[in-house]
Design an enzyme around this catalytic site. Structure first.
Site, PDB file in Angstrom:
ATOM      1  N   GLN B 236      13.124  21.044 -16.575  1.00 45.14           N
ATOM      2  CA  GLN B 236      12.722  20.023 -15.610  1.00 45.14           C
ATOM      3  C   GLN B 236      11.370  20.349 -14.991  1.00 45.14           C
ATOM      4  O   GLN B 236      10.785  19.520 -14.301  1.00 45.14           O
ATOM      5  CB  GLN B 236      13.780  19.879 -14.509  1.00 45.14           C
ATOM      6  CG  GLN B 236      15.075  19.241 -15.012  1.00 45.14           C
ATOM      7  CD  GLN B 236      16.107  19.045 -13.921  1.00 45.14           C
ATOM      8  OE1 GLN B 236      17.208  19.578 -14.018  1.00 45.14           O
ATOM      9  NE2 GLN B 236      15.804  18.278 -12.884  1.00 45.14           N
ATOM     10  N   ARG B 383      21.174  15.949  -8.441  1.00 40.31           N
ATOM     11  CA  ARG B 383      20.688  14.611  -8.133  1.00 40.31           C
ATOM     12  C   ARG B 383      20.497  14.418  -6.630  1.00 40.31           C
ATOM     13  O   ARG B 383      20.971  13.447  -6.042  1.00 40.31           O
ATOM     14  CB  ARG B 383      21.631  13.549  -8.668  1.00 40.31           C
ATOM     15  CG  ARG B 383      20.896  12.242  -8.894  1.00 40.31           C
ATOM     16  CD  ARG B 383      21.775  11.239  -9.574  1.00 40.31           C
ATOM     17  NE  ARG B 383      21.029  10.033  -9.884  1.00 40.31           N
ATOM     18  CZ  ARG B 383      21.249   9.302 -10.969  1.00 40.31           C
ATOM     19  NH1 ARG B 383      22.131   9.658 -11.848  1.00 40.31           N
ATOM     20  NH2 ARG B 383      20.566   8.195 -11.163  1.00 40.31           N
ATOM     21  N   CYS B 384      19.844  15.372  -6.028  1.00 35.54           N
ATOM     22  CA  CYS B 384      19.495  15.218  -4.623  1.00 35.54           C
ATOM     23  C   CYS B 384      18.330  16.124  -4.342  1.00 35.54           C
ATOM     24  O   CYS B 384      17.954  16.940  -5.157  1.00 35.54           O
ATOM     25  CB  CYS B 384      20.663  15.554  -3.700  1.00 35.54           C
ATOM     26  SG  CYS B 384      20.867  17.309  -3.376  1.00 35.54           S
ATOM     27  N   GLU B 759      17.859   9.641  -6.414  1.00 36.33           N
ATOM     28  CA  GLU B 759      18.927  10.486  -5.891  1.00 36.33           C
ATOM     29  C   GLU B 759      19.698   9.846  -4.760  1.00 36.33           C
ATOM     30  O   GLU B 759      20.786  10.292  -4.412  1.00 36.33           O
ATOM     31  CB  GLU B 759      18.311  11.821  -5.491  1.00 36.33           C
ATOM     32  CG  GLU B 759      17.645  12.411  -6.736  1.00 36.33           C
ATOM     33  CD  GLU B 759      16.882  13.687  -6.527  1.00 36.33           C
ATOM     34  OE1 GLU B 759      16.417  13.882  -5.393  1.00 36.33           O
ATOM     35  OE2 GLU B 759      16.766  14.452  -7.466  1.00 36.33           O
TER      36      GLU B 759
END
Ligand code: FAD
Lengths: 277, 805
Positions: B236, B383-384, B759
């Site tokens: 990522q 996802r935050c 997110e």
């Protein structure tokens, strides 16, 4: 997730399949749809030198609907159980239960024979077959024999089948007209084994009740069945709760499973009774 | 070419720029099975790596015997810590200032820890050989509970023995990592002691896992002739990985090329550096052959980065009318065997100090204690943005708990405490400056959309019916108003391993008026190739369809910190707009030259510069592009390209209002989401369809987390949920229908006003589902119960409330 190495065999008839099993003893295993066996092999919980694929054996296929009996070839897929209209008319309970198994992808390849022969307490078909009082036909080096589904299961993954035998067909008496049937299953999600499941037949003064994944074998209870035949629902549930012996796992603790078992059984009974004529 | 037949609206539409629901250009290859993922990479002579992993959660490694494994034909090498030690690579630094074993050095600290790395000619041989490596373990006492770990005599990290100072200050105990404090402790305690009402509760956000469909993996390829290492991987943050590889391997950074090909979901799981990468690089350097390593699902769930595992003790103070006066939070954070959280360096608990949420809370205090246990390391932002989910869950539960204490409607309690529109930019008690918001408008819109009053009336009736024995199903209304903090972040306080968290974009316009743009980020499914082209299209007037987007190759893309924490649009998206504006500025000069007027006498008009007051005299961007390459323009260099490195002045603060309506069967614990309404305000909306897709995906993850997904351990430290049979990943069957909605409150400091959305649905969704479960049982006396709300835990609530007769 890579299984250990093995030899692959694809015999064309039952006799050759038995021959291969005899030759390699407990080094060999038959494979049907592979949807229980292959995951075990990938986890390396099952390792065998020889895999005997039953896919090419015609004798193991086909659904036959007779007047009093239905005969299922061991290699009939769960998908075929769902889509066969004659079967749905003769014994609607089978379609209702098969629809609760896994997901369409699994059902396209998973077989009824594999499901009942596997001996995993999580499988739905064994309890169902006990409820229906089915008989399993086994072929081995010494010929054929029949074992009642209610006599077949000894412990988790241990059945009355000998290593060198193949389960060839399942025969099921067609329940008389007026018998209501229902299959009720609680699961966490699509593709999950049962938290608790109940198969019920009731009508014409008879009843049969079996449950799934609540002991190390499917549980068919004679006293629960008798109680229900007498119209005693509470007695039936109480007898079944006596017969089951669930263990705690990720689905929940024992007291939860017992509670849900009773709920599933009551719901199945209610639905079956509403269908009885 | 000077097309005057189109209206300005038609010209805007042709660009498919910002605001257009342009179809995702990536999907052409994905839907045809033509994506190129790490495991699709095949190279001549490629070898495969496989790990031998610890079956124990805490044990001494007495010996490792490689002989039987090495005897298998096709096995090239078996690496252990002893082999890596001479290179100094048996340990590696973590992103959190700790260090982590690459291969077990004397002991193991979690089940699934990497003990040896087998290299073989193919993955089948590697798997067989891994089985044959004989490891002799001596089991040690296991600590899986952080509270017990802080009291225990058992020393988990013997390598840190005697170190009372960690990367983030003093360590209070041998299993303690750090204490992080924010806000005013004394003032908050004073408020609590004088308040009309104080609600107190332990809010646990259980351990779970991002579980991307594609697991982590890499292919390391050392070219001994050129001395160049190419590392393909599911990264990522490819640029940061290059720098890390250079720092820990000693290879010069220009001799390392990191490539992130297509990535099948990341969700934070693919931010960190894993043992598999280090071992593959070493193996390729040693053998001179490419080495591939791809973990399987169980390895992914057991060993690569988990998320959450925060025990949040909360106190919230209010007046008797419900005006919140103070918030106190003490968090015990279970970090596992090594502190490998992926957070900006100065934020060991991420942005947990956004836990005052959407509310105007004048006084607050937060303390977080990080703790070592015998569990896998990680603590990534699933996802935050860096612990924002934990923070949002905490405050949204505390609001509900306070509402119960005050006997108030939870929607009204929220409304009277929201930060008002006129208070922005808003300075929070825990140190953030919220950029913009209009919470009341969003909230009212949401309540109206679901007919909140009607739902409450229905619920009251349901309670009556239940008590009268007419139904066994309850109705829960789960409310959430979340505020996120994303877009890390300003270089002055945000860095990862010393690398400032700016991001970048380079745009090159081709002579015929098409373009290529390269960014420092990397899409893992977010649709960057679609949306960033839209930003450029709107900024410089070339159709998005004529703009290629590339990311993930460190040899070609400008340096950036990657994609996680909803930072791509806030940071790289800003860089994209800024680079485009540089191009437009030069284009203006070219246009003025071509039109023979002064620079200031032309003005921008969708896709062209026109002479002010004479719109029929113009040069389109396409014409300007060609001129940039074929005209000698006095005072201007040829060509048309620009790069921008964007250091954001502030974070962005997306927000939203989510409402979940859920039916619950008290006898079985089964639930059914009847309705889910999600209103998101992510500022300027670049592609509404992609936003909707992101919301659908994120809410589905939230559903999974709230309703069943967890990484559970038994007391021996065995992972109980290491396969997808037990680790809940919803299928289409379990996924409810969602209604999406929006308001638009642009970010005042972002060049295009965008805030990021990927997110939000995970952050807002989890409390919405959890609050629905709680709300269903509120009339029967439930105050607090821990996630995940799977069947048996919901059943347990009902059972505890005496609902089973
Ligand atoms: C994701 C998933 C979810 C599932 N969910 C369910 C579920 O909800 N309910 C359920 O009941 N099942 C479920 N299953 C199991 C599935 O139904 C299997 O297909 C079934 O259990 C086995 O059938 P098979 O044909 O695949 O057998 P195989 O996997 O090929 O064989 C299973 C075992 O039976 C033996 N065997 C197979 N055929 C014969 C034969 N003719 N004679 C003797 N021995 C034989 C094999 O040697 C092996 O030991 C699930 C499977 C998966 C992968």
């Amino acid at each position: 997730m890579i299984p250990a190495g093995f030899e692959y065999h694809r015999p064309g008839d039952i006799a050759s399949a038995i021959g291969i099993l005899q030759e390699h003893g407990d080094e060999a295993r038959v494979i049907a749809g592979g949807h229980s066996l292959i995951p075990m092999m990938k986890l390396r919980m099952a390792e065998m030198g020889h895999l005997v694929d039953l896919q090419a054996i015609e004798e193991l296929k086909g659904i036959e609907i007779g007047a009093g009996t239905v005969s299922l070839g061991a290699m009939v897929t769960q998908h075929e159980l769902i889509t066969h209209d004659g079967l749905a008319t003769a014994i609607p309970l089978i379609r209702e239960a098969a629809l609760q198994i896994a997901d369409p992808q699994v059902r396209y390849v998973g077989t009824v024979g594999g499901n009942v022969a596997n001996g995993d307490p999580g499988n739905d078909m064994p309890g169902l077959m006990q409820c229906l009082n089915a008989t399993f036909e086994l072929s081995g080096p010494d010929g054929r024999r029949s074992v009642a589904a209610r006599e077949f299961y000894e412990a988790a993954y241990f059945t009355a089948r000998d290593d060198e035998e193949i389960l060839t067909r399942i025969s099921i008496p067609v329940p008389g007209a007026g018998v209501g049937q229902a299959y009720e299953k609680q699961k966490r999600k699509i593709g999950d084994y049962a938290t608790a499941a109940a198969a019920v037949m009731v009508g014409n003064g008879h009843a049969s009740v079996a449950m799934t994944n609540l002991a190390d074998t499917p549980v068919w209870s004679e006293s629960a069945s008798n109680a229900l035949a007498d119209g005693d629902v509470s007695g039936c549930v109480a007898a079944m709760l006596d017969a089951i012996d669930p263990v705690a796992d990720n689905r929940g603790p024992v007291e939860f499973k017992k509670h849900v078992a009773a709920v599933m059984l009551r719901r199945a009974i209610e639905r079956a009774q509403s269908r009885a004529g | 070419m000077n097309d005057q037949t189109l209206t300005p609206e038609e010209r805007v539409a042709n660009l498919k720029g910002m605001g257009s629901s342009r179809k995702r250009v990536e999907d052409v290859r994905f839907t045809q099975g033509k994506g190129n993922y790490v495991d699709d990479i095949k190279m001549d002579g490629m070898l495969f790596g496989a790990f031998v992993r610890s079956p124990y959660a805490h044990a001494r490694v007495v010996s490792v015997n490689k002989e039987a494994a090495l005897a298998i034909p096709g096995v090239v090498a078996v690496l252990t810590a002893e082999d890596l030690a001479p290179l100094g690579l048996h340990w590696m630094p973590t992103l959190a200032g700790d260090k982590q074993m690459v291969l077990a050095d004397g002991k193991v600290l979690f089940q699934g820890q990497e003990v040896a790395y087998v290299v073989a000619e193919n993955r089948y041989i590697a798997a067989d050989a891994a089985e044959l490596v004989e490891v002799d373990y001596e089991e040690l006492p296991v600590l899986t509970n952080p509270f017990e770990a802080l009291k225990s005599d058992v020393v988990l990290r013997e390598d840190l023995a005697g170190q009372t100072e960690g990367a983030h200050g003093p360590r209070k105990h041998h299993n303690h990592i750090f204490t992080w404090e924010q806000g005013d402790k004394d003032a908050t305690e004073a408020v609590l002691s004088q308040a009309d009402v104080v609600a107190e509760e332990m809010v646990y956000y259980h351990r779970t896992h991002p579980c991307p469909l594609e697991t982590c993996g890499c292919v390391a390829s050392m070219d001994k002739v050129t001395g160049k290492l190419t590392l393909y991987g599911t990264f990522q943050a490819p640029h940061a990985i290059r720098t890390v590889v250079s720092l820990i391997s000693g290879l010069a950074e220009h001799n390392i090329r990191v490539i992130s090909p297509d990535i099948g979901g990341g969700f934070g799981n693919k931010v960190g550096a894993y043992a598999g990468y280090v071992c593959s690089v070493v193996a390729s350097i040693v053998t001179g052959q490419p080495v591939k390593w791809v973990e399987n699902r169980m390895e992914n769930l057991m060993s690569t980065a988990f998320a959450r595992d925060y025990w949040m003790q909360g106190k919230i103070a209010a007046t008797k009318d419900g005006k919140i006066t103070g918030l106190w939070c003490h968090t015990t954070a279970d970090h596992g065997g090594f502190d490998a959280c992926a957070d900006p360096t100065k934020f060991p608990a991420g942005f947990m100090n956004i836990c005052t949420g959407s509310y105007d809370i004048p006084t607050a205090y937060l303390a977080v204690d990080g703790v070592y246990t015998n569990k896998a390391p990680g603590g990534v932002a699933y996802r935050c943005s860096f612990r924002v989910t934990e923070a949002a869950y905490f405050i949204e539960r505390m609001i509900e708990v306070l509402a119960i204490k005050l006997n108030m409607d939870a929607a009204e309690l929220r409304r009277i405490n929201f930060i008002r529109k006129d208070q922005f930019p808003y300075q929070s008690a825990l140190g953030w400056e919220y950029d913009s918001g209009d919470y009341h408008t969003a909230w009212d819109k949401a309540l109206k959309a679901v007919d909140y009053e009607g739902l409450r009336a229905e619920q009251a009736q349901r309670v009556e019916d239940f008590k009268a024995g007419k139904t066994r199903k309850l109705l829960g209304i789960g409310l959430t108003h979340f505020t996120e903090i994303v877009g890390a972040g300003p270089v002055k306080n945000c860095d990862i391993l010393g690398l400032g968290m700016f991001d970048s974009c380079e745009i090159r316009i081709h002579p015929t008026g098409s373009a290529i743009a390269r960014l420092g980020t990397i899409s893992q499914g977010q649709g960057h190739a679609t949306t960033f082209a839209q930003i450029i299209a709107s900024e410089i007037g070339l159709p998005a369809d004529d703009i290629t987007l590339e990311e993930g190759d460190t040899d070609t893309a400008p340096y950036g910190l990657g994609t996680y924490g909803s930072r791509s649009t806030p940071v790289a998206g800003a860089a994209t707009a800024m680079a485009a504006r540089k191009i437009r500025a030069k284009a203006q000069m070219i246009a003025a030259y071509l039109l023979e007027v002064h620079d200031n006498d032309v003005e921008w008009d969708v896709d062209r510069f026109a002479v002010k007051g004479a719109p029929e005299r113009f040069k389109t961007m396409k014409e300007i592009a060609f001129a940039a390459y074929n005209q000698a323009i006095p005072g201007l260099e040829p060509g048309l390209e620009a790069v921008s490195y964007y250091d954001p002045p502030n974070m962005t603060y997306p927000f939203g209002a989510y409402i979940c309506v859920m039916e619950i069967d008290v006898d079985t614990g089964e639930w059914d989401v009847r309705q889910f309404y999600a209103l998101d305000d992510c500022g300027t909306r670049i592609n509404p369809m992609i936003i909707e897709g992101q919301v659908h995906g994120g809410v589905t993850e939230a559903l999974a987390i709230a309703m069943g997904q967890e990484i559970a351990y038994d007391e021996m430290g065995n992972v109980k949920t290491a396969t997808l049979m037990d680790f809940f990943l919803p299928t289409a069957w379990e996924t409810p229908n969602y209604t999406t909605d929006h308001t638009v409150t642009p970010s005042p400091h972002h060049p295009i006003g965008a805030k990021g959305v990927g997110e939000s649905p995970n952050v807002g969704g989890v409390p919405a589902f959890s609050n629905a479960v709680h709300d269903a049982f509120r009339p029967f006396g439930l105050v607090q119960s821990h996630m995940p709300h799977d069947h048996w835990r919901i059943w347990k609530i009902a059972n505890g409330l005496g609902m089973h007769g």
